[in-house]
Enzyme design. Sequence first.
Site, PDB file in Angstrom:
ATOM      1  N   LEU A 210       0.817  -1.208   0.000  1.00 33.60           N
ATOM      2  CA  LEU A 210       0.000   0.000   0.000  1.00 33.60           C
ATOM      3  C   LEU A 210       0.856   1.266   0.000  1.00 33.60           C
ATOM      4  O   LEU A 210       0.499   2.260  -0.624  1.00 33.60           O
ATOM      5  CB  LEU A 210      -0.928   0.002   1.209  1.00 33.60           C
ATOM      6  CG  LEU A 210      -2.088  -0.999   1.181  1.00 33.60           C
ATOM      7  CD1 LEU A 210      -2.793  -1.044   2.530  1.00 33.60           C
ATOM      8  CD2 LEU A 210      -3.081  -0.651   0.076  1.00 33.60           C
ATOM      9  N   GLU A 211       1.984   1.212   0.694  1.00 33.87           N
ATOM     10  CA  GLU A 211       2.794   2.423   0.822  1.00 33.87           C
ATOM     11  C   GLU A 211       3.587   2.743  -0.441  1.00 33.87           C
ATOM     12  O   GLU A 211       3.552   3.879  -0.909  1.00 33.87           O
ATOM     13  CB  GLU A 211       3.746   2.288   2.018  1.00 33.87           C
ATOM     14  CG  GLU A 211       3.049   2.242   3.368  1.00 33.87           C
ATOM     15  CD  GLU A 211       2.340   3.535   3.717  1.00 33.87           C
ATOM     16  OE1 GLU A 211       2.592   4.576   3.080  1.00 33.87           O
ATOM     17  OE2 GLU A 211       1.510   3.503   4.651  1.00 33.87           O
ATOM     18  N   THR A 212       4.301   1.764  -0.978  1.00 30.14           N
ATOM     19  CA  THR A 212       5.160   2.058  -2.149  1.00 30.14           C
ATOM     20  C   THR A 212       5.171   0.930  -3.169  1.00 30.14           C
ATOM     21  O   THR A 212       6.147   0.796  -3.918  1.00 30.14           O
ATOM     22  CB  THR A 212       6.613   2.334  -1.704  1.00 30.14           C
ATOM     23  OG1 THR A 212       7.159   1.140  -1.099  1.00 30.14           O
ATOM     24  CG2 THR A 212       6.693   3.499  -0.734  1.00 30.14           C
TER      25      THR A 212
END
Length: 268
Positions: free
Chosen positions: A124-126
């Site tokens: 989800l983050e990167t």
Amino acid sequence: MLIRRLAVLLAVSLAASSAQAARCGGDFNSFISSFSAEAQQAGISPSVVSSALGGVSVDPGVLAFDRRQRYTFTKTFEQYVSTRVGSGRINGGRAMLQRHAALLSRIEQQYGVPRQILVAIWGLETDFGKGDMGKLPVIRTLATLAHDCRRSDLFQGELLAALKIVQRGDLPLRDLIGAYAGEIGQTQFLPSSYIKYGVDFDGDGRVDLRHSVPDVLASTANLLHTNGFKMGGSYEEGSENFEAMREWNHAVIYRKTIAYFADRLIGR
């Protein structure tokens, strides 16, 4: 993710001390000079202070982004999750579970955080480190926000933490690149979290959350473990583990998305 923790920063900033608030604004160079002296008093070496803050300038783009940033989710969970968790990302996450199975097993044993939660956050983050980790010099970003009077005390703390990252030798200045609130690395740690929860899991003597997958995943697990996440328990909304994820993100929708993604990764 840029919205991550910004709501928390905004809320805490209401408690800003009058002494620090009085120092914000005004001439930027005078502010930097004052902050540099405080940083050295806090143990940052003169050489690090000089190399990091010498010639630093305000970033108008950071201020513009900060002014227009929304601090709450406006979509429903169904709307939000449909934009973040698709078949491509699920398949990519399952590939990461296989590729890093031995590493994730070691992290589970040491920190008691299930691998699917870690891979879900990473995705989800990167997008598992392949996506956008931010392109802005962290020192300039944080100096800009620390000088701005809206949350000066908070971002002065983050700026000091960023200098500690350099002083510890975790990342050189050239690699201290991040997003619009100074988030760093493959799971987007704020500098204060980097210092507090960062783990040298690959044993090379430094915490590298930009390039080292072992450090990234173990540090993420350490953050969750330290805040009460327990192996084997439910992480659905209402559970103790769901509450433990508040340190990662206060937004219920985002934590529900982590849980949903994690379940999909293991075929639930």
